[in-house]
Motif scaffolding. Structure first.
Motif, PDB file in Angstrom:
ATOM      1  N   HIS A  63       0.803  -1.220   0.000  1.00 17.35           N
ATOM      2  CA  HIS A  63       0.000   0.000   0.000  1.00 17.35           C
ATOM      3  C   HIS A  63       0.841   1.278   0.000  1.00 17.35           C
ATOM      4  CE1 HIS A  63      -3.279   2.771   0.896  1.00 17.35           C
ATOM      5  NE2 HIS A  63      -2.521   3.260   1.877  1.00 17.35           N
ATOM      6  N   GLU A  64       1.805   1.364   0.891  1.00 18.73           N
ATOM      7  CA  GLU A  64       2.571   2.604   1.020  1.00 18.73           C
ATOM      8  C   GLU A  64       3.295   2.957  -0.280  1.00 18.73           C
ATOM      9  OE1 GLU A  64       6.164   4.466   3.800  1.00 18.73           O
ATOM     10  OE2 GLU A  64       5.030   2.709   4.496  1.00 18.73           O
ATOM     11  N   GLU A  95      -9.095  -0.274   6.897  1.00 18.60           N
ATOM     12  CA  GLU A  95      -9.859   0.971   6.880  1.00 18.60           C
ATOM     13  C   GLU A  95      -8.942   2.154   6.592  1.00 18.60           C
ATOM     14  OE1 GLU A  95     -12.548   3.709   9.907  1.00 18.60           O
ATOM     15  OE2 GLU A  95     -12.448   1.535  10.211  1.00 18.60           O
ATOM     16  N   GLU A  96      -7.769   2.154   7.172  1.00 19.95           N
ATOM     17  CA  GLU A  96      -6.828   3.248   6.925  1.00 19.95           C
ATOM     18  C   GLU A  96      -6.415   3.293   5.459  1.00 19.95           C
ATOM     19  OE1 GLU A  96      -2.435   4.876   8.437  1.00 19.95           O
ATOM     20  OE2 GLU A  96      -3.313   3.048   9.299  1.00 19.95           O
ATOM     21  N   GLU A  97      -6.180   2.127   4.871  1.00 17.21           N
ATOM     22  CA  GLU A  97      -5.817   2.075   3.458  1.00 17.21           C
ATOM     23  C   GLU A  97      -6.969   2.541   2.579  1.00 17.21           C
ATOM     24  OE1 GLU A  97      -2.576  -1.563   3.956  1.00 17.21           O
ATOM     25  OE2 GLU A  97      -4.568  -1.969   3.092  1.00 17.21           O
ATOM     26  N   ALA A  98      -8.185   2.164   2.958  1.00 17.09           N
ATOM     27  CA  ALA A  98      -9.355   2.628   2.211  1.00 17.09           C
ATOM     28  C   ALA A  98      -9.453   4.148   2.262  1.00 17.09           C
ATOM     29  CB  ALA A  98     -10.623   1.992   2.767  1.00 17.09           C
ATOM     30  N   ARG A  99      -9.228   4.719   3.435  1.00 14.10           N
ATOM     31  CA  ARG A  99      -9.291   6.182   3.565  1.00 14.10           C
ATOM     32  C   ARG A  99      -8.214   6.854   2.707  1.00 14.10           C
ATOM     33  NH1 ARG A  99     -12.979   7.596   7.227  1.00 14.10           N
ATOM     34  NH2 ARG A  99     -13.465   6.114   8.917  1.00 14.10           N
ATOM     35  N   ASP A 100      -7.012   6.296   2.707  1.00 13.98           N
ATOM     36  CA  ASP A 100      -5.940   6.835   1.869  1.00 13.98           C
ATOM     37  C   ASP A 100      -6.377   6.879   0.409  1.00 13.98           C
ATOM     38  OD1 ASP A 100      -4.146   7.248   3.911  1.00 13.98           O
ATOM     39  OD2 ASP A 100      -2.949   5.456   3.496  1.00 13.98           O
ATOM     40  N   CYS A 101      -6.979   5.795  -0.043  1.00 11.35           N
ATOM     41  CA  CYS A 101      -7.415   5.710  -1.445  1.00 11.35           C
ATOM     42  C   CYS A 101      -8.546   6.683  -1.732  1.00 11.35           C
ATOM     43  CB  CYS A 101      -7.855   4.286  -1.766  1.00 11.35           C
ATOM     44  SG  CYS A 101      -6.517   3.061  -1.734  1.00 11.35           S
ATOM     45  N   TYR A 124     -11.613   4.940  -6.987  1.00  9.00           N
ATOM     46  CA  TYR A 124     -12.778   4.070  -6.891  1.00  9.00           C
ATOM     47  C   TYR A 124     -12.299   2.729  -6.352  1.00  9.00           C
ATOM     48  CZ  TYR A 124     -15.235   7.355  -9.973  1.00  9.00           C
ATOM     49  OH  TYR A 124     -15.825   8.474 -10.515  1.00  9.00           O
ATOM     50  N   LEU A 125     -13.147   2.067  -5.549  1.00 10.06           N
ATOM     51  CA  LEU A 125     -12.792   0.778  -4.970  1.00 10.06           C
ATOM     52  C   LEU A 125     -13.724  -0.303  -5.502  1.00 10.06           C
ATOM     53  CD1 LEU A 125     -12.124   1.775  -1.237  1.00 10.06           C
ATOM     54  CD2 LEU A 125     -10.501   1.640  -3.150  1.00 10.06           C
ATOM     55  N   GLY A 126     -13.128  -1.369  -6.042  1.00 14.73           N
ATOM     56  CA  GLY A 126     -13.894  -2.516  -6.512  1.00 14.73           C
ATOM     57  C   GLY A 126     -14.038  -3.543  -5.410  1.00 14.73           C
ATOM     58  N   ILE A 127     -15.260  -3.995  -5.166  1.00 12.41           N
ATOM     59  CA  ILE A 127     -15.554  -4.959  -4.100  1.00 12.41           C
ATOM     60  C   ILE A 127     -15.990  -6.278  -4.731  1.00 12.41           C
ATOM     61  CG2 ILE A 127     -16.990  -5.464  -2.085  1.00 12.41           C
ATOM     62  CD1 ILE A 127     -14.937  -3.231  -1.659  1.00 12.41           C
ATOM     63  N   THR A 128     -15.395  -7.366  -4.249  1.00 11.53           N
ATOM     64  CA  THR A 128     -15.666  -8.704  -4.770  1.00 11.53           C
ATOM     65  C   THR A 128     -16.375  -9.561  -3.726  1.00 11.53           C
ATOM     66  OG1 THR A 128     -13.623  -9.649  -3.905  1.00 11.53           O
ATOM     67  CG2 THR A 128     -13.489  -8.560  -6.057  1.00 11.53           C
ATOM     68  N   GLY A 129     -16.516 -10.846  -4.068  1.00 14.33           N
ATOM     69  CA  GLY A 129     -17.089 -11.813  -3.139  1.00 14.33           C
ATOM     70  C   GLY A 129     -16.239 -12.073  -1.911  1.00 14.33           C
ATOM     71  N   TRP A 130     -15.060 -11.469  -1.823  1.00  9.41           N
ATOM     72  CA  TRP A 130     -14.264 -11.523  -0.587  1.00  9.41           C
ATOM     73  C   TRP A 130     -15.114 -11.090   0.599  1.00  9.41           C
ATOM     74  CZ3 TRP A 130      -8.851 -12.575  -0.181  1.00  9.41           C
ATOM     75  CH2 TRP A 130      -8.267 -12.290   1.056  1.00  9.41           C
ATOM     76  N   MET A 150     -18.252   2.930   4.905  1.00  9.84           N
ATOM     77  CA  MET A 150     -17.491   4.182   4.811  1.00  9.84           C
ATOM     78  C   MET A 150     -17.155   4.544   3.366  1.00  9.84           C
ATOM     79  SD  MET A 150     -13.531   3.288   5.798  1.00  9.84           S
ATOM     80  CE  MET A 150     -12.905   4.678   4.874  1.00  9.84           C
ATOM     81  N   ILE A 151     -17.350   3.616   2.432  1.00 11.16           N
ATOM     82  CA  ILE A 151     -17.055   3.903   1.029  1.00 11.16           C
ATOM     83  C   ILE A 151     -18.232   4.676   0.431  1.00 11.16           C
ATOM     84  CG2 ILE A 151     -16.501   2.936  -1.227  1.00 11.16           C
ATOM     85  CD1 ILE A 151     -15.518   0.409   0.199  1.00 11.16           C
ATOM     86  N   PRO A 152     -18.035   5.894  -0.032  1.00  9.19           N
ATOM     87  CA  PRO A 152     -19.137   6.618  -0.665  1.00  9.19           C
ATOM     88  C   PRO A 152     -19.686   5.825  -1.846  1.00  9.19           C
ATOM     89  CG  PRO A 152     -17.271   8.077  -0.263  1.00  9.19           C
ATOM     90  CD  PRO A 152     -16.786   6.684  -0.002  1.00  9.19           C
ATOM     91  N   ALA A 153     -20.992   5.819  -1.991  1.00 10.32           N
ATOM     92  CA  ALA A 153     -21.598   5.037  -3.066  1.00 10.32           C
ATOM     93  C   ALA A 153     -21.068   5.445  -4.434  1.00 10.32           C
ATOM     94  CB  ALA A 153     -23.114   5.173  -3.027  1.00 10.32           C
ATOM     95  N   ASP A 154     -20.731   6.727  -4.585  1.00  9.51           N
ATOM     96  CA  ASP A 154     -20.250   7.174  -5.894  1.00  9.51           C
ATOM     97  C   ASP A 154     -18.780   6.841  -6.136  1.00  9.51           C
ATOM     98  OD1 ASP A 154     -19.029   9.021  -4.242  1.00  9.51           O
ATOM     99  OD2 ASP A 154     -19.853  10.790  -5.235  1.00  9.51           O
TER     100      ASP A 154
END
Length: 260
Positions: A132-133, A158-164, A170-176, A192-196
Motif C-alpha cells: 500500500h505505502e 480501513e486506513e488504506e481505504a481512507r488513503d485511497c 474508486y474501490l472494486g468490491i468482490t465476493g471476498w 465508509m465507502i461513498p456510493a459514488d
C-alpha cells in the motif's frame, strides 16, 4: 449490473465460455469488463470483448508479469488501446505478497503504465497487495493527469481505504466480502465507502463467494454470481439493492464507458 472484473481469458472458461457469458446476461449482468494481465491476455481480452455484446476490456501488465516488461511493451499496449473495446490501462500495480516479479520490476512496469494511461487519457485498473505505502507513493503524482483510477478487488484496511478515497480512487468490491473468515474487516468498512466511489466485481473465476448456496460443483466463480455480491454488499451497507445497482452502474459508465 456491471461486473468490472472478469478474467474471461482464463483457461477455466475454455470449455464453456459462451455459456458463461449467456448465464451472466440471464442473471441480470448488463455488462462486463474483461481483464488483461499481460500483453497476450490483453489481446485475447480485447478479442473476446469484440466477440460478445456489452463487453469491454483492459490492456496492461499485472505485477506478477512485470518481469516481462520490455521497451516495446508500452508501444504494443498503446496500439491495443486504440481499439474501441479497450477502455482502461491495467491490470497494473504492485504485489509484494508473492513477488513473482521483483519489487523493482513491478515499480518500473507500474510507473510506465501510469504514464501511458495519462498520455492516452484512459483510466487505470489497478491491483495492490501488501504494497500500500509504495503503491500510493507511485500513484499519487499521476492522479491529476488521469481521468480516473480504480483499485480493483480491494481487501485492505480501513486506513488504506481512507488513503485511497482521499485521493479520489474508486474501490472494486468482490465476493471476498462474503467470506466469514477473511472478509470481516472488509464488511465493517464497507459503509465508509461513498456510493459514488464503489464498483462491484466477481474477479471470476476466482473468489467464489463462500456463502453462495448452492455452490457450483466446479467451485468456479462466474459473473452470473454478481447479483449475490450486490445483495450482500447492499445489506451490509443498509441500502436498497436496486438503488445501489443504479449508482454503481453510473460509476462504471462515468469511468469506463465514456470512450464508447
Amino acid at each position: 449490473m456491471f461486473d468490472i472484473g472478469v478474467n474471461l481469458t482464463s483457461g477455466q472458461f475454455d470449455k464453456d465460455r459462451d455459456e458463461v457469458v449467456a448465464r451472466a446476461l440471464g442473471a441480470g449482468v448488463s455488462g462486463m469488463l474483461l481483464t488483461g494481465t499481460n500483453l497476450h491476455e490483453s489481446q485475447q481480452a480485447q478479442a473476446l470483448a469484440r466477440r460478445y455484446d456489452n463487453c469491454w476490456s483492459t490492456a496492461g501488465v499485472h505485477p506478477h508479469d512485470a518481469s516481462h516488461w520490455q521497451p516495446d511493451t508500452a508501444e504494443a499496449l498503446r496500439a491495443l488501446a486504440q481499439m474501441p473495446e479497450v477502455v482502461a490501462i491495467g491490470e497494473c500495480g504492485l504485489d509484494f505478497n508473492r513477488n513473482y516479479s521483483t519489487p523493482q520490476e513491478q515499480e518500473r512496469a507500474f510507473s510506465a503504465q501510469l504514464a501511458l494511461a495519462a498520455e492516452l487519457a484512459l483510466p487505470v485498473f489497478m491491483h495492490c497487495r501488501d504494497a500500500h505505502e509504495r503503491f500510493i507513493a507511485l500513484l499519487t503524482p499521476w492522479l491529476d493527469k488521469l481521468p480516473a483510477a480504480v483499485l480493483h478487488c480491494f481487501t485492505g484496511t480501513e486506513e488504506e481505504a481512507r488513503d485511497c478515497l482521499e485521493r479520489g480512487l474508486y474501490l472494486g468490491i468482490t465476493g471476498w466480502v462474503c467470506d466469514e473468515r477473511r472478509g470481516l474487516a472488509l464488511q465493517k468498512l464497507l459503509p465508509m465507502i461513498p456510493a459514488d466511489k464503489l464498483m462491484l466485481e466477481t474477479d471470476a473465476p476466482w473468489l467464489l463467494p463462500r456463502d453462495l448456496l448452492p455452490k457450483p460443483a466446479s467451485r468456479r466463480n462466474e459473473p452470473a454470481f454478481l447479483p449475490h455480491i450486490l445483495q450482500q454488499v447492499a445489506a451490509l451497507r443498509g441500502e436498497d439493492p436496486r438503488w445501489l445497482e443504479q449508482v454503481t452502474d453510473n460509476n462504471v459508465a462515468r469511468v469506463f464507458l465514456a470512450k464508447s
